[in-house]
Structures are given as C-alpha cells and as structure tokens.
Scaffold this motif. Structure first.
Motif, PDB file in Angstrom:
ATOM      1  N   LYS A  74       0.742  -1.256   0.058  1.00 37.36           N
ATOM      2  CA  LYS A  74      -0.373  -0.327  -0.014  1.00 37.36           C
ATOM      3  C   LYS A  74       0.646   0.965   0.242  1.00 37.36           C
ATOM      4  N   TYR A  75       0.550   2.276  -1.173  1.00 33.38           N
ATOM      5  CA  TYR A  75       0.700   3.716  -0.571  1.00 33.38           C
ATOM      6  C   TYR A  75       0.041   4.288   0.659  1.00 33.38           C
ATOM      7  N   TRP A  76       0.915   4.924   1.080  1.00 37.08           N
ATOM      8  CA  TRP A  76      -0.361   5.427   2.802  1.00 37.08           C
ATOM      9  C   TRP A  76       1.489   6.129   3.174  1.00 37.08           C
TER      10      TRP A  76
ATOM     11  N   SER B  14     -13.190   6.353  -6.931  1.00 34.02           N
ATOM     12  CA  SER B  14     -13.747   6.654  -8.543  1.00 34.02           C
ATOM     13  C   SER B  14     -12.199   7.392  -9.031  1.00 34.02           C
ATOM     14  N   SER B  15     -11.373   8.125  -8.303  1.00 33.28           N
ATOM     15  CA  SER B  15     -10.002   8.748  -8.322  1.00 33.28           C
ATOM     16  C   SER B  15      -9.038   8.485  -9.309  1.00 33.28           C
ATOM     17  N   ALA B  16      -8.996   6.984  -9.030  1.00 36.40           N
ATOM     18  CA  ALA B  16      -7.742   6.271  -9.684  1.00 36.40           C
ATOM     19  C   ALA B  16      -8.111   6.471 -10.949  1.00 36.40           C
TER      20      ALA B  16
ATOM     21  N   GLY C 160      -2.878  14.001 -10.130  1.00 37.12           N
ATOM     22  CA  GLY C 160      -4.614  14.252  -9.922  1.00 37.12           C
ATOM     23  C   GLY C 160      -4.594  13.203  -8.560  1.00 37.12           C
ATOM     24  N   SER C 161      -4.443  12.562  -7.731  1.00 38.29           N
ATOM     25  CA  SER C 161      -4.179  11.048  -7.036  1.00 38.29           C
ATOM     26  C   SER C 161      -3.527  10.468  -7.166  1.00 38.29           C
ATOM     27  N   GLY C 162      -2.632   9.806  -6.758  1.00 41.37           N
ATOM     28  CA  GLY C 162      -1.442   9.008  -5.969  1.00 41.37           C
ATOM     29  C   GLY C 162      -1.575   7.962  -7.146  1.00 41.37           C
ATOM     30  N   SER C 163      -2.801   7.461  -6.861  1.00 40.22           N
ATOM     31  CA  SER C 163      -2.712   6.147  -6.945  1.00 40.22           C
ATOM     32  C   SER C 163      -3.600   5.432  -8.607  1.00 40.22           C
ATOM     33  N   ALA C 164      -3.631   6.674  -9.077  1.00 37.02           N
ATOM     34  CA  ALA C 164      -4.143   6.916 -10.325  1.00 37.02           C
ATOM     35  C   ALA C 164      -3.124   7.084 -11.310  1.00 37.02           C
TER      36      ALA C 164
ATOM     37  N   LEU D 257      -7.708  -4.340   2.030  1.00 33.57           N
ATOM     38  CA  LEU D 257      -8.326  -3.682   2.267  1.00 33.57           C
ATOM     39  C   LEU D 257      -7.990  -2.586   1.240  1.00 33.57           C
ATOM     40  N   ASP D 258      -8.957  -1.228   1.037  1.00 32.24           N
ATOM     41  CA  ASP D 258      -8.569   0.126   1.007  1.00 32.24           C
ATOM     42  C   ASP D 258      -8.811   1.020   1.792  1.00 32.24           C
ATOM     43  N   ALA D 259      -9.202   2.228   1.344  1.00 31.64           N
ATOM     44  CA  ALA D 259      -9.069   2.880   3.159  1.00 31.64           C
ATOM     45  C   ALA D 259     -10.354   2.958   2.450  1.00 31.64           C
TER      46      ALA D 259
END
Ligand code: DP6
Length: 360
Positions: free
Chosen positions: A32-34, A124-126, A163-167, A312-314
């Motif tokens: 995970k990226y956190w 939906s950000s990714a 825009g969003s890291g995980s994207a 799990l995600d956030a």
C-alpha cells in the motif's frame, strides 16, 4: 529521471477542436501507498493489480478559445453537470499546466461515467484521474504526432499521479509498481512502471470480488489520512516495511507461492488500517461486517485449504482475492456466506486487467 523530462517543447501541429474518449480501470494495491510528500511523491513504493471491470469512461471535448488567461472547463457525470467536481480539476490543471502548456488555449467539456455505482465506496479517483490524463495526452499527441508510445504512457501516468497518487497505477496492467525501490529496476516516484519480472501462472487472471460493506462517504479522505503519516510514531518503520514487502514479493510472484502471497498482502491490508488507528487523531474505517468477513475468510481457508485472501483499501469494503482455478468453490462460499454482510447484498466480480483503452 526528473520532472524536467516531462516538460515539452513547442508543439508542431495546429488543432482547432475535437473529441477523445478513454476508459481507464481502477486498481487494488497489494503493497500500500499510505503517506506522501508534496505532489503525490510517495513515502514508499507500492504495487497493485490493475482491475478489469471497475472503470471510468471519459470523453474530453476541446475547442480553441480566444483568451488564454484562464482554464475553462465543464464537467458532467452521467450526463449531469457537476460543478462540485470543479475545484479538484482546477487544482489538477494548475499542477499539470507546466507539462501541458496548451491547457489555457482550449475550452474543455469533460463527460465521465463509471461502470461501478457512484455511491459504492469504490474510489473513482484512480480510474477518473487516469482517464482524464490519457484524454489530455491524446490531445497532446495530436499537437505532437511524432511522440513515441512509451513516452505517451509514461507521461500519462506521471500526470495522473499529480491528480491522485494511486491513479498513476491505472494506465497499464496487469501489475504496476510505483515508487522507487532498489529491488525493481526502472521504478520511480514519478510514475507507475509495468512490473518488469517474471510472474507465475498462478497470478494470471487473479480474481477480485469486491464486497460492498459500506457504500457511504468515508469519514476521513485518503488525502487527510496520508497527511496523518507526517509525525506518525510508526511511520519510519512502516515505510521500511513496505520496501521490504515489495522485495519479498519478487520471488513469491516468480514461484507462484500463494501461501506466502496471502500472508504478505493480508499483513499489508491490516497494517494500513493499523496506521489509521494509531494516527493522531486516530480513526477507524473498518466496520463490524468488515471483521466478520475477515474472520469467515480465515475459517474457510483453514477448513478447505483453498487460497482465498483479502485486502482492504481506505474504507470498509473487502476485496476478496483468489486464483482463477479455485474460483467456482470460492465464489460459491462468497455467495452463501459473505454476501449477507454486504450493504443491500451488493458485490462486484472483477479480475486482473490489462489497463486503459482508447475508444474510437
Ligand atoms: C489506501 O491515491 O486515493 O488506496 O494521492 O491523496 O489521491 P491521493 O490518495 P489515493 O490513496 C490511495 C490509498 C490506498 C492505498 C493504495 O492504493 O496504494
């Protein structure tokens, strides 16, 4: 490589107006990226499965305008005008303008829809930010037709990250690494990289059944959560652990070691939530039904020896991950025993996908 690599030279073509459509998938992180620095520079490397069915479809319409003093754009979700999305896109345009200097020369119409329900708790950000980045890159390619394909995709990922890291992990498939790791040649904090090493058959067409435990808005956004990793008492160890996990994953993926894979990804999922619970202020995104599902998965795995696992995600939703050749028995178990814990019995069947596609 630095950000300089993505600052373009003057464009060679003139383009008056047009339209382009991309569909781009969501992704689910295994490591995970956190925690991040400015502009979504991650504190640690992450790796994800690109999904296949959960995606955003975005059409970008563009026409030249007279004044170049402001950004001009309108956004529509499922055909309805969405002015509340504007501030996020405004910030995105400001961040990427230096890499796409033509942005103020056009008026844009952004039409977007998701294949998953809007209020499903699936971010939906990714998928959304990667689809928009790809549409903008298509316009860029019309202006500079000689642009090589590799550069196109790498820069799309670079822009999506802003825009969003995980994207940045949603442009290609099927496994994407983002964030510099000494174990992965070519990995970078600036963009996602297609995992460059051998992956065993066991991980081909890996299944992800997403159990929608809570479809409401999250009480704490990812952005706020990331920021709580600054001065977090366990941050340093956590970032080191993510590096170690990514290194450990290499032989696991190569040899198809499903047991070791499960142990690693479940530890990642629970560590992510442990970081939330030990932030200041602390918070919990799991719900009682999240834990019910986890316990049922563990029991079923122990009883059957099947390779069912979760991540799990956030949020409260559970991604149930399993190999394709065990799908029929595991899906049966999910339907009989886990779906009762989903809000209105809702779940989504997905699997590993190969990345975004341009729609003609
Ligand atoms: C828990 O990419 O949504 O899903 O960069 O602030 O837009 P921003 O955050 P975002 O964070 C995703 C966090 C995560 C883990 C992951 O996808 O790696």
């Amino acid at each position: 490589m630095t950000e300089q690599h993505f600052i373009p030279k003057a464009h060679s073509n003139a383009v008056e107006s047009g339209k382009v459509t991309w569909e781009s998938p969501s992704n689910i992180a295994l490591v995970k990226y956190w925690g991040k620095k400015k502009d979504q520079i991650p504190e640690n490397p992450s790796i994800s499965f690109t999904l296949n069915n959960c995606k955003t479809i975005t059409t970008l319409g563009f026409s030249k305008k007279a004044s170049t003093s402001n950004f001009e754009f309108e956004i529509f979700l499922d055909g309805e005008k969405k002015d509340d999305f504007k501030p996020k896109i405004q910030i995105f345009f400001e961040r990427v303008e230096v890499y796409l200097p033509f942005l103020k020369e056009y008026k844009f119409r952004i039409e977007t829809e998701n294949t998953f329900p809007h209020s499903s708790g699936i971010a939906s950000s990714a998928s959304g930010m990667s689809a928009l980045a790809l549409c903008l890159m298509s316009l860029k390619k019309m202006l500079n037709p000689e642009m090589p394909n590799d550069y196109f995709y790498q820069k799309a990922s670079f822009l999506a990250r802003l825009g969003s890291g995980s994207a940045c992990r949603s442009i290609e498939g099927d496994l994407i690494v983002w964030g510099h790791s000494k174990a992965i040649e070519g990995s970078s904090d600036l963009f996602g990289l297609k995992y460059p090493y051998k992956v065993h058959e066991n991980f081909k067409a890996y299944q992800d059944t997403i159990l929608l435990v809570d479809k409401g808005e999250k009480q704490v956004s990812s952005t706020v959560g990331h920021n709580l990793m600054h001065n977090h008492p366990y941050a340093k160890n956590r970032f080191q652990q993510a590096h170690n996990h990514l290194e450990k994953l290499k032989p696991i993926l190569e040899l198809g070691d499903l047991d070791a894979f499960i142990a690693l990804i479940e530890s990642e999922a629970l560590t992510l939530h442990a970081m939330m619970m030990t932030s200041n202020p602390y918070f919990i995104l799991m719900k009682p039904n999240t834990l019910e599902i986890i316990n049922k998965i563990w029991k079923f795995r122990q009883e059957t020896g099947l390779h069912i696992s979760f991540t799990l995600d956030a949020g409260a939703n559970v991604h149930v991950l399993y190999p394709k050749n065990e799908a029929s028995q595991i899906l049966e178990f999910i339907k009989n025993e886990l779906v009762v814990y989903c809000q209105n019995g809702h779940y989504i069947c997905d699997q590993i996908g190969m990345g975004a596609k341009k729609i003609d």
